[in-house]
Scaffold this active site. Structure first.
Site, mmCIF file in Angstrom:
data_model
loop_
_atom_site.group_PDB
_atom_site.id
_atom_site.type_symbol
_atom_site.label_atom_id
_atom_site.label_comp_id
_atom_site.label_asym_id
_atom_site.label_seq_id
_atom_site.Cartn_x
_atom_site.Cartn_y
_atom_site.Cartn_z
ATOM 1 N N GLY A 1 3.543 103.898 -65.137
ATOM 2 C CA GLY A 1 4.724 103.261 -65.368
ATOM 3 C C GLY A 1 4.423 103.559 -67.318
ATOM 4 O O GLY A 1 5.690 103.139 -68.047
ATOM 5 N N ASN B 1 5.525 106.628 -67.878
ATOM 6 C CA ASN B 1 6.753 107.136 -68.499
ATOM 7 C C ASN B 1 8.026 106.653 -68.722
ATOM 8 O O ASN B 1 9.073 106.674 -69.400
ATOM 9 C CB ASN B 1 6.538 108.888 -67.111
ATOM 10 C CG ASN B 1 5.931 109.655 -67.813
ATOM 11 O OD1 ASN B 1 6.389 111.085 -68.647
ATOM 12 N ND2 ASN B 1 4.996 110.301 -67.226
ATOM 13 N N MET C 1 4.798 107.712 -55.885
ATOM 14 C CA MET C 1 4.524 108.889 -54.776
ATOM 15 C C MET C 1 5.050 108.280 -53.263
ATOM 16 O O MET C 1 3.954 108.106 -52.873
ATOM 17 C CB MET C 1 2.539 107.810 -55.054
ATOM 18 C CG MET C 1 2.299 108.300 -56.093
ATOM 19 S SD MET C 1 1.907 109.829 -57.023
ATOM 20 C CE MET C 1 0.022 109.728 -56.027
ATOM 21 N N ILE D 1 7.700 111.207 -50.341
ATOM 22 C CA ILE D 1 7.987 112.535 -50.571
ATOM 23 C C ILE D 1 9.393 111.855 -49.875
ATOM 24 O O ILE D 1 9.592 111.263 -49.088
ATOM 25 C CB ILE D 1 7.278 113.321 -48.903
ATOM 26 C CG1 ILE D 1 5.701 113.692 -49.641
ATOM 27 C CG2 ILE D 1 8.195 114.955 -49.276
ATOM 28 C CD1 ILE D 1 5.542 114.678 -50.415
ATOM 29 N N LEU D 2 10.535 112.553 -50.450
ATOM 30 C CA LEU D 2 10.811 111.952 -50.402
ATOM 31 C C LEU D 2 12.192 112.327 -49.090
ATOM 32 O O LEU D 2 12.454 113.801 -48.652
ATOM 33 C CB LEU D 2 12.694 111.825 -52.121
ATOM 34 C CG LEU D 2 12.130 111.513 -52.577
ATOM 35 C CD1 LEU D 2 13.182 111.711 -53.631
ATOM 36 C CD2 LEU D 2 11.741 109.873 -52.898
ATOM 37 N N ASN E 1 12.059 114.796 -61.505
ATOM 38 C CA ASN E 1 10.471 114.530 -61.000
ATOM 39 C C ASN E 1 10.088 115.519 -62.740
ATOM 40 O O ASN E 1 10.231 115.575 -63.126
ATOM 41 C CB ASN E 1 10.397 115.001 -60.122
ATOM 42 C CG ASN E 1 8.815 114.545 -59.882
ATOM 43 O OD1 ASN E 1 8.235 113.135 -60.111
ATOM 44 N ND2 ASN E 1 8.206 115.900 -59.894
ATOM 45 N N HIS F 1 5.718 116.383 -63.352
ATOM 46 C CA HIS F 1 4.813 116.735 -62.526
ATOM 47 C C HIS F 1 3.889 117.062 -64.240
ATOM 48 O O HIS F 1 4.187 118.103 -65.125
ATOM 49 C CB HIS F 1 4.870 118.102 -61.661
ATOM 50 C CG HIS F 1 4.047 118.582 -61.100
ATOM 51 N ND1 HIS F 1 3.467 117.664 -59.766
ATOM 52 C CD2 HIS F 1 3.339 119.536 -61.369
ATOM 53 C CE1 HIS F 1 2.071 118.081 -59.778
ATOM 54 N NE2 HIS F 1 2.089 119.503 -60.366
#
Ligand code: GRF
Length: 211
Positions: free
Chosen positions: A15, A17, A93, A95-96, A110, A112
């Site tokens: 966390g 970010n 972590m 995938i939606l 998001n 990356h």
């Protein structure tokens, strides 16, 4: 407060970010409020960070619901119940599914740890090192149905050194992540982001590659 952009932040781990977003909000450079933090991992340190700042936390473990769509419906419900205007994936972590994507069209960001479209998926820093690139970095992008394929909002580049390890490169990239993620959110809050197909145009800014 009416003029603050309402964020829902989704995490799975450290966390950092999330912390940087909180810090930018607290020092006034990000006009937003985090209404909810959702973690799919009970042990995520980000939960402690959120609680320290009195931000409500919901934990939804991967196995809590019988399939991915039900899981995403529950996420959507929690976010909508909290009036969320922009969803922030910060080391989340999972995938939606389309259930989630359709509920927040062009309202999911998001970050990356590589310069997309290079090195999508997990271990972006390791992939970059193994490939032997001289420059890597990070990318803030909108989320679409692919893995790290959505329209790019901001990128920042860092040098890769011969003696870098995955850890040293990740740390250099993370420093940039903490700078550009709040910046991208603030642009959204100011209504300065326009999406034209694959391209994200930032009003009054000619280049958004930050080196
Ligand atoms: C970051 O490297 C981010 O780019 C990736 O996951 C990591 C999350 O780190 N998506 P943290 O949990 O924010 O410290």
């Amino acid at each position: 407060m009416a003029d603050l952009l309402k964020l829902g932040v989704l995490i799975s781990g450290n966390g950092s970010n999330l912390q940087s977003i909180i810090d930018h909000i607290e020092k006034g450079s990000l006009k937003a409020i985090i209404n909810i933090v959702i973690s799919n991992n009970t042990d995520a340190y980000g939960i402690t960070r959120a609680k320290k700042h009195k931000i409500p936390v919901v934990i939804l473990k991967n196995g809590d619901l019988k399939n991915k769509e039900d899981f995403d419906s529950e996420l959507v419900k929690t976010l909508k119940d909290n009036g969320i205007e922009l969803v922030i994936l910060a080391g989340f972590m999972r995938i939606l599914t389309p259930v989630f994507l359709k509920a927040f069209p062009h309202k999911i960001m998001n970050i990356h740890p590589a310069l997309l479209p290079s090195f999508p998926g997990i271990h972006g820093q390791k992939q970059a090192l193994e490939y032997g690139v001289k420059i890597s970095g990070c990318t803030v992008h909108f989320v679409d149905e692919g893995v790290d394929t959505g329209p790019i909002i901001i990128q920042s580049a860092v040098q890769v050194f011969d003696d870098d390890t995955e850890e040293t490169l990740a740390a250099r990239i993370l420093k940039e992540e903490h700078r550009i993620y709040p910046q991208a959110i603030q642009l959204f809050a100011e209504g300065k982001i326009e999406i034209k197909g694959r391209k994200v145009l930032i009003k009054n800014v000619r280049s958004n590659c930050h080196r």
